[in-house]
Design an enzyme around this catalytic site. Structure first.
Site: not given
Ligand SMILES: NNC(=O)[C@@H](O)[C@H](O)[C@H](O)COP(=O)(O)O
Ligand SMILES: [Zn+2]
Length: 427
Positions: A111, A303
């Site tokens: 990420s 997420k």
């Protein structure tokens, strides 16, 4: 146990995040299996992303004894022997090793993220303990085991300005007003002013709705194929590669068009302060960090994304890639036949020492002023306390705890490479 031994094997724990390499292609899976052959069964379809070594409660490192006692428990039971009085005094804790040491094996981009400093970590942990599991900062360092790619820190502002001027989709996402303000402001503004302008651009990107950025991202991806020269070959390839992993994702803007894309050869390293934006892209690395699992995410991830927190907290520094790299240094407290590389960032919690043998021989180390965790990443040899009769086998995947002030010796018995990485903390 009446006290804690000075040198002993431990077993790390794996994290199967989606971005990890699959099955035995992952160094994490291979090391975990080699270090714990009776229990670990590699699932070839499963991603093996991280191997954790430390005392962070989220993924326990355990002793290879019958009941798999957690290393954290042993440290808490014998803090003087396992941490040492100076480390206890310095970090104010008798419960854990101040660093967390990991192997990462990366198939897909992680990420777009940053980690909090101590002040922000305390606030986030208090207000949202589910997403922020501890109250510690998380500065980190990555040492490339294989060729490694990462986003690290914002591009120099002139490079972002150039992309804004020549890619209409980027300009449309940011808005003509902020694009113009950035273009005319970066030449004259002082550093604080430049950071404010960068934050305005980043905030427009990160707060744009999916309905707006997705079609613009799709149009950019198409243009990398019809007019690669507009982006340059490396950037055009990177955009296509990451779009294949996360189609039309906001990371194509905030990562590919705004962050430095750095490539490291094996042995090179980068260091990331808390609140520096980054995302690892590919390769196998050793990673060391302060003992925390606090991640503030905003792109290239399924997420939880905390966009407002990320936009607010970043340092908005903008240095060229070369300045993000950390050069290895000599390590004067070892002597013998191995090549030593010390990766020593300006952070209290950790340093990492690489020991690389290519011939038979030995390397003797003075005792260090704090705890260490060592993992063998290539080949095999032996490890022992200096002066002791018993040498322990030290093969690929084996992990060892070394107590403060314990002088150890690594022994190579062949001409094949025998490489290990030792994370440690000194008062
Ligand atoms: N830069 N690397 C790290 O911070 C690692 O230690 C973290 O564990 C990773 O950020 C985890 O990545 P995701 O949150 O799954 O995208
Ligand atoms: Zn990180």
């Amino acid at each position: 146990m009446t006290t804690s031994p000075k040198l002993f094997r431990v077993i790390g724990g794996a994290q199967n995040y989606d971005w990890g390499k699959l099955g035995s292609s992952s160094a994490v899976a291979r090391f975990a299996k080699l270090n714990d052959p009776e229990t670990v069964v590699i699932d070839e379809e499963k991603p093996y992303a991280e191997l954790w070594m430390g005392t962070h409660p989220s993924v326990p490192t355990v002793l290879p004894d019958s009941n798999r006692k957690a290393l954290r428990e042993l440290v808490t039971e014998f803090p003087e022997e396992t941490l040492g009085p100076d480390i206890i005094a310095k970090f104010g804790s008798k419960e854990g090793i101040p660093f967390l040491f990991k192997v990462l094996s990366i198939r897909k981009v992680l990420s777009i993220q940053a980690h909090p400093d101590k002040t922000l970590a305390k606030q986030l942990h208090a207000s949202d303990p589910k997403h922020y599991p501890d109250d510690n900062h998380k500065p980190e360092m990555a040492v490339a085991i294989t060729d490694f790619e990462a986003f690290c820190g914002f591009k120099p502002l002139a490079q972002i300005d150039e992309l804004l001027q020549k890619i209409p989709e980027f300009k449309e996402l940011v808005g003509a007003d902020v694009t113009e303000e950035f273009h005319s402001g970066i030449a004259s503004a002082d550093v604080a002013g430049k950071k404010k302008l960068l934050q305005k651009v980043f905030s427009r990107v990160m707060n744009s709705p999916e309905s707006k950025f997705e079609p613009l991202a799709a149009s950019i991806v198409k243009k990398t194929k019809s007019d690669p020269a507009l982006f340059g070959e490396t950037l055009a390839d990177l955009i296509q590669r990451l779009d294949a992993q996360f189609p039309n994702d906001i990371g194509l803007f905030c990562g590919c068009l705004m962050l430095n894309h750095c490539t490291l050869k094996s042995g090179e390293a980068i260091f990331l302060e808390a609140k520096d934006p980054h995302a690892y892209i590919s390769g196998d690395i050793m990673e060391c960090m302060a003992a925390s699992d606090n991640v503030i995410r905003a792109g290239f991830t399924p997420k939880f994304k905390d966009v407002d927190v990320l936009v607010d907290c970043l340092t908005y520094s903008f240095n060229p890639v070369e300045e993000q790299k950390l050069k290895p240094a000599p390590f004067p407290r070892g002597s013998g036949d191995a090549k030593l590389n010390l990766y020593d960032p300006p952070i209290d919690e950790f340093s990492v020492l690489q020991t690389a043998f290519s011939t038979p021989g030995s390397e003797k180390f003075e005792g260090l002023e704090g705890p260490s965790l060592l993992i063998v990443t290539e080949g095999k040899g032996k490890i022992k306390l200096q002066g002791s009769e018993t040498a322990l086998d030290a093969s690929t995947g084996n992990i060892f705890f070394i107590a403060p002030k314990a002088p150890v010796e690594l022994i190579s018995e062949s001409n094949t490479p025998f490489t290990s990485y030792r994370a440690y903390c000194e008062a």
